[in-house]
Design an enzyme around this catalytic site. Structure first.
Site, PDB file in Angstrom:
ATOM      1  N   CYS A   1     -10.601  -8.761  15.561  1.00 34.30           N
ATOM      2  CA  CYS A   1      -9.455  -8.766  14.666  1.00 34.30           C
ATOM      3  C   CYS A   1      -9.937  -8.151  13.479  1.00 34.30           C
ATOM      4  O   CYS A   1     -10.907  -8.440  12.902  1.00 34.30           O
ATOM      5  CB  CYS A   1      -8.915 -10.360  14.545  1.00 34.30           C
ATOM      6  SG  CYS A   1      -8.061 -10.399  13.136  1.00 34.30           S
TER       7      CYS A   1
ATOM      8  N   LYS B   1      -3.001   4.425   7.187  1.00 37.07           N
ATOM      9  CA  LYS B   1      -2.956   4.550   8.602  1.00 37.07           C
ATOM     10  C   LYS B   1      -2.750   6.081   8.768  1.00 37.07           C
ATOM     11  O   LYS B   1      -1.716   6.496   8.151  1.00 37.07           O
ATOM     12  CB  LYS B   1      -2.070   4.014   9.208  1.00 37.07           C
ATOM     13  CG  LYS B   1      -2.306   2.427   9.615  1.00 37.07           C
ATOM     14  CD  LYS B   1      -1.336   1.780  10.461  1.00 37.07           C
ATOM     15  CE  LYS B   1      -1.443   0.064  10.382  1.00 37.07           C
ATOM     16  NZ  LYS B   1      -1.121  -0.291   8.961  1.00 37.07           N
TER      17      LYS B   1
ATOM     18  N   ASP C   1     -10.989  -1.405  14.189  1.00 38.76           N
ATOM     19  CA  ASP C   1     -11.460  -1.275  12.778  1.00 38.76           C
ATOM     20  C   ASP C   1     -12.857  -1.636  12.343  1.00 38.76           C
ATOM     21  O   ASP C   1     -13.241  -2.583  13.411  1.00 38.76           O
ATOM     22  CB  ASP C   1     -10.532  -2.163  11.732  1.00 38.76           C
ATOM     23  CG  ASP C   1      -9.046  -1.347  11.602  1.00 38.76           C
ATOM     24  OD1 ASP C   1      -9.028  -0.306  11.240  1.00 38.76           O
ATOM     25  OD2 ASP C   1      -8.115  -2.110  11.940  1.00 38.76           O
TER      26      ASP C   1
ATOM     27  N   ASP D   1      -6.783   3.266  10.719  1.00 36.98           N
ATOM     28  CA  ASP D   1      -6.602   2.968   9.370  1.00 36.98           C
ATOM     29  C   ASP D   1      -7.959   3.207   8.494  1.00 36.98           C
ATOM     30  O   ASP D   1      -8.897   2.606   8.775  1.00 36.98           O
ATOM     31  CB  ASP D   1      -6.232   1.306   9.216  1.00 36.98           C
ATOM     32  CG  ASP D   1      -5.246   0.942   8.259  1.00 36.98           C
ATOM     33  OD1 ASP D   1      -5.430   1.392   7.224  1.00 36.98           O
ATOM     34  OD2 ASP D   1      -4.375   0.348   8.747  1.00 36.98           O
TER      35      ASP D   1
ATOM     36  N   ARG E   1       0.903  -1.284  -0.111  1.00 39.69           N
ATOM     37  CA  ARG E   1       0.089   0.064   0.001  1.00 39.69           C
ATOM     38  C   ARG E   1       0.955   1.157   0.131  1.00 39.69           C
ATOM     39  O   ARG E   1       0.548   2.344  -0.498  1.00 39.69           O
ATOM     40  CB  ARG E   1      -1.059   0.095   1.274  1.00 39.69           C
ATOM     41  CG  ARG E   1      -1.854   1.203   1.251  1.00 39.69           C
ATOM     42  CD  ARG E   1      -2.545   1.370   2.621  1.00 39.69           C
ATOM     43  NE  ARG E   1      -3.430   0.247   2.763  1.00 39.69           N
ATOM     44  CZ  ARG E   1      -3.784  -0.234   3.961  1.00 39.69           C
ATOM     45  NH1 ARG E   1      -2.915  -0.239   5.127  1.00 39.69           N
ATOM     46  NH2 ARG E   1      -4.688  -1.250   3.924  1.00 39.69           N
ATOM     47  N   TYR E   2       1.988   1.329   0.804  1.00 42.02           N
ATOM     48  CA  TYR E   2       2.958   2.418   0.808  1.00 42.02           C
ATOM     49  C   TYR E   2       4.295   2.051  -0.012  1.00 42.02           C
ATOM     50  O   TYR E   2       4.468   0.940  -0.191  1.00 42.02           O
ATOM     51  CB  TYR E   2       3.369   2.523   2.208  1.00 42.02           C
ATOM     52  CG  TYR E   2       2.294   2.768   3.242  1.00 42.02           C
ATOM     53  CD1 TYR E   2       1.433   3.788   3.035  1.00 42.02           C
ATOM     54  CD2 TYR E   2       1.855   1.607   4.078  1.00 42.02           C
ATOM     55  CE1 TYR E   2       0.484   3.773   4.198  1.00 42.02           C
ATOM     56  CE2 TYR E   2       0.928   1.733   5.143  1.00 42.02           C
ATOM     57  CZ  TYR E   2       0.172   2.931   5.048  1.00 42.02           C
ATOM     58  OH  TYR E   2      -0.730   3.094   6.012  1.00 42.02           O
TER      59      TYR E   2
ATOM     60  N   ARG F   1      -8.629  -8.950  10.794  1.00 39.88           N
ATOM     61  CA  ARG F   1      -8.398  -9.774   9.525  1.00 39.88           C
ATOM     62  C   ARG F   1      -8.909 -11.217   9.870  1.00 39.88           C
ATOM     63  O   ARG F   1      -8.774 -11.824   9.334  1.00 39.88           O
ATOM     64  CB  ARG F   1      -6.974  -9.862   9.473  1.00 39.88           C
ATOM     65  CG  ARG F   1      -6.391  -9.766   8.212  1.00 39.88           C
ATOM     66  CD  ARG F   1      -4.929 -10.042   8.047  1.00 39.88           C
ATOM     67  NE  ARG F   1      -4.247  -8.759   7.778  1.00 39.88           N
ATOM     68  CZ  ARG F   1      -2.998  -8.403   8.129  1.00 39.88           C
ATOM     69  NH1 ARG F   1      -2.528  -9.132   9.252  1.00 39.88           N
ATOM     70  NH2 ARG F   1      -2.639  -7.167   8.044  1.00 39.88           N
TER      71      ARG F   1
ATOM     72  N   CYS G   1      -3.197 -18.358  13.721  1.00 40.85           N
ATOM     73  CA  CYS G   1      -3.108 -17.638  14.912  1.00 40.85           C
ATOM     74  C   CYS G   1      -2.969 -18.444  16.077  1.00 40.85           C
ATOM     75  O   CYS G   1      -3.734 -19.505  15.943  1.00 40.85           O
ATOM     76  CB  CYS G   1      -3.913 -16.404  15.236  1.00 40.85           C
ATOM     77  SG  CYS G   1      -3.887 -15.280  13.879  1.00 40.85           S
TER      78      CYS G   1
ATOM     79  N   CYS H   1      -8.514 -13.305  18.119  1.00 37.19           N
ATOM     80  CA  CYS H   1      -9.342 -12.115  18.911  1.00 37.19           C
ATOM     81  C   CYS H   1     -10.336 -11.955  18.331  1.00 37.19           C
ATOM     82  O   CYS H   1     -10.540 -11.742  17.056  1.00 37.19           O
ATOM     83  CB  CYS H   1      -8.144 -10.843  18.679  1.00 37.19           C
ATOM     84  SG  CYS H   1      -6.452 -11.545  19.238  1.00 37.19           S
TER      85      CYS H   1
ATOM     86  N   ARG I   1       7.186   0.031   1.849  1.00 36.41           N
ATOM     87  CA  ARG I   1       7.384  -1.081   2.545  1.00 36.41           C
ATOM     88  C   ARG I   1       5.928  -2.053   2.368  1.00 36.41           C
ATOM     89  O   ARG I   1       5.052  -1.484   1.591  1.00 36.41           O
ATOM     90  CB  ARG I   1       7.208  -0.766   4.099  1.00 36.41           C
ATOM     91  CG  ARG I   1       5.831   0.234   4.637  1.00 36.41           C
ATOM     92  CD  ARG I   1       6.357   1.059   5.727  1.00 36.41           C
ATOM     93  NE  ARG I   1       5.081   1.960   6.333  1.00 36.41           N
ATOM     94  CZ  ARG I   1       4.721   2.964   5.779  1.00 36.41           C
ATOM     95  NH1 ARG I   1       5.025   3.538   4.753  1.00 36.41           N
ATOM     96  NH2 ARG I   1       3.766   3.521   6.480  1.00 36.41           N
TER      97      ARG I   1
HETATM   98  C1  LIG Z   1      -0.062  -0.928   8.790  1.00 40.17           C
HETATM   99  C2  LIG Z   1       0.500  -1.051   7.741  1.00 40.17           C
HETATM  100  C3  LIG Z   1       1.889  -0.928   7.231  1.00 40.17           C
HETATM  101  C4  LIG Z   1       2.881  -0.597   8.402  1.00 40.17           C
HETATM  102  O1  LIG Z   1       2.601   0.665   8.496  1.00 40.17           O
HETATM  103  P1  LIG Z   1       3.519   1.805   9.572  1.00 40.17           P
HETATM  104  O2  LIG Z   1       2.906   2.700   9.645  1.00 40.17           O
HETATM  105  O3  LIG Z   1       4.930   1.576   8.664  1.00 40.17           O
HETATM  106  O4  LIG Z   1       3.692   0.639  10.797  1.00 40.17           O
HETATM  107  C5  LIG Z   1       2.405  -1.438   6.036  1.00 40.17           C
HETATM  108  N1  LIG Z   1       1.642  -1.733   5.158  1.00 40.17           N
HETATM  109  C6  LIG Z   1       0.341  -1.914   5.109  1.00 40.17           C
HETATM  110  C7  LIG Z   1      -0.597  -2.279   4.081  1.00 40.17           C
HETATM  111  C8  LIG Z   1      -0.422  -1.797   6.346  1.00 40.17           C
HETATM  112  O5  LIG Z   1      -1.522  -1.839   6.971  1.00 40.17           O
HETATM  113  S1  SF4 Z   2      -5.485  -9.485  15.880  1.00 39.06           S
HETATM  114 FE1  SF4 Z   2      -6.161 -11.029  14.189  1.00 39.06          FE
HETATM  115  S2  SF4 Z   2      -4.371 -11.519  13.386  1.00 39.06           S
HETATM  116 FE2  SF4 Z   2      -3.761 -10.557  15.251  1.00 39.06          FE
HETATM  117  S3  SF4 Z   2      -3.486 -12.620  16.710  1.00 39.06           S
HETATM  118 FE3  SF4 Z   2      -5.573 -11.762  16.875  1.00 39.06          FE
HETATM  119  S4  SF4 Z   2      -6.637 -12.894  15.605  1.00 39.06           S
HETATM  120 FE4  SF4 Z   2      -4.719 -13.173  14.901  1.00 39.06          FE
END
Ligand SMILES: *Cc1c(COP(=O)(O)O)cnc(C)c1O
Ligand code: SF4
Length: 350
Positions: A108, A313, A269, A306, A88-89, A110, A101, A105, A92
């Site tokens: 979560c 973010k 989220d 986010d 996305r960025y 995801r 996992c 959670c 990174r």
């Molecule tokens: C959260 C996230 C990151 C990391 O973001 P930082 O601000 O550098 O911690 C990188 N890529 C994606 C897609 C993310 O969701």
């Molecule tokens: S927040 Fe989601 S990805 Fe992270 S440990 Fe919990 S269930 Fe797994």
């Protein structure tokens, strides 16, 4: 008998963590969103207003989807050029080698990608993901996440660390994990040595409540610190779990004293079935404000949102400065809420 991870409503009932009458309802939730509670976390459930239980024991409220909630709350899919990568960025990427996992959670973001029905990455797909990184020299950092990457065997983890360490344009390898907290005994010497690299390796631990910082969790984090790995933390702001100033202060102070720098406090989220966990942004900002000035600067994470839809973010914490009445003058609020005028720079010419 060695205590094991609880994976069903029947397991929870047998362990005395839920009333047997709730088992049928919890089974319905667990069919939709996977369930797992490690013995270490199960041992904490029941105390302190059940701030640990709320994080891991399914609730029927999860079966209700609020209007704005979505399957992919932060838009990862849109930015996934190959399986296992989210880019996305520019500088990174996320690399997701594991879809499992140690715990699931309930809040979560995801939750619809992780678990046994989640997206598994085959050895060949992992190689394709690594090739994607190798081919792009604007990528400076790889964030290994999941699922939980520390659930991989030390051998597979070491292979990933070595492959990333060998990519010349990378500066940083970052792992995100909940394991040091929820399954501290899994942070073995073999796992720690699987993270050894010439490049900077950071570990970000996910922790939400000071009660999670058990003696075993502290020892697991200390093993990582002793290996020379800088530790950061991320927490999710959760209603009824950590949405009060005293809990956050205790959490961040304890982390800093453990040599873990609080990095992010995430606004929860818009994952489906999680409305009962979300605070308002105003509540989050007021909590952050109550820490500023009163609690050491080392204990202040960034409060981040986010943005739904994949816009990234952004910090959404309180803002202390706003333009004043005169040109280039600012009005800045101090830690006690008093406003001060900050003068324009007289050397500055328009
Ligand atoms: C959260 C996230 C990151 C990391 O973001 P930082 O601000 O550098 O911690 C990188 N890529 C994606 C897609 C993310 O969701
Ligand atoms: S927040 Fe989601 S990805 Fe992270 S440990 Fe919990 S269930 Fe797994």
């Amino acid at each position: 008998m060695k205590p094991r991870t609880l994976r069903s409503a029947a397991d929870l009932a047998e362990a005395g963590l839920i009333a047997p009458a709730r088992a049928a309802a919890i089974t319905r939730v667990a069919q939709r969103f996977e369930l797992a509670v490690t013995p270490e976390m199960a041992a904490l459930i029941g105390d302190a207003g059940d701030r640990i239980g709320k994080q891991f024991i399914p609730s029927v409220a999860e079966l209700e989807t609020a209007p704005d909630e979505r399957k992919d709350p932060i838009g990862d899919e849109k930015f996934s050029p190959v399986k296992g990568i989210v880019h996305r960025y520019p500088d990174r990427v996320l690399l997701k080698p594991s879809h499992l996992c140690p715990v699931y959670c309930r809040f979560c973001f995801r939750r619809e990608q992780v678990g046994r029905d989640g997206e598994k990455l085959s050895a060949r797909e992992l190689e394709t993901a690594l090739d994607y990184i190798r081919a792009r020299d604007q990528i400076w950092e790889v964030i290994v996440t999941g699922g939980d990457p520390f659930l991989l065997s030390p051998r597979r983890l070491r292979d990933i660390t070595r492959a990333l360490d060998a990519i010349p344009h990378l500066g940083v390898i970052r792992f995100h994990s909940r394991m040091p907290i929820v399954s501290p005994h899994s942070i073995t010497a073999a796992l720690v040595s699987a993270l050894a690299a010439d490049k900077a390796v950071y570990v970000v631990v996910h922790v939400n409540h000071p009660q999670e910082l058990t003696l075993a969790a502290r020892a697991a984090c200390a093993r990582l610190v002793k290996a020379g790995i800088p530790l950061l933390s991320q927490s999710v702001l959760l209603k009824g779990v950590n949405d009060d100033a005293a809990t956050l202060e205790r959490l961040f102070r304890d982390l800093v004293a453990m040599r873990i720098k609080p990095y992010y406090l995430h606004h929860a989220d818009l994952a489906r079935g999680t409305a009962h966990f979300r605070t308002t942004l105003a509540e989050g900002r007021a909590l952050m404000k109550s820490l500023r000035g009163r609690v050491s600067g080392l204990c202040q994470p960034s409060y981040v949102l986010d943005l739904p839809g994949g816009f990234g973010k952004v910090p959404v914490g309180p803002c202390y400065a706003r333009p004043g009445d005169k040109p280039h003058e600012w009005r800045v609020e101090d830690g006690d809420g008093r406003l001060h005028c900050y003068p324009p720079n007289t050397a500055h010419k328009d």
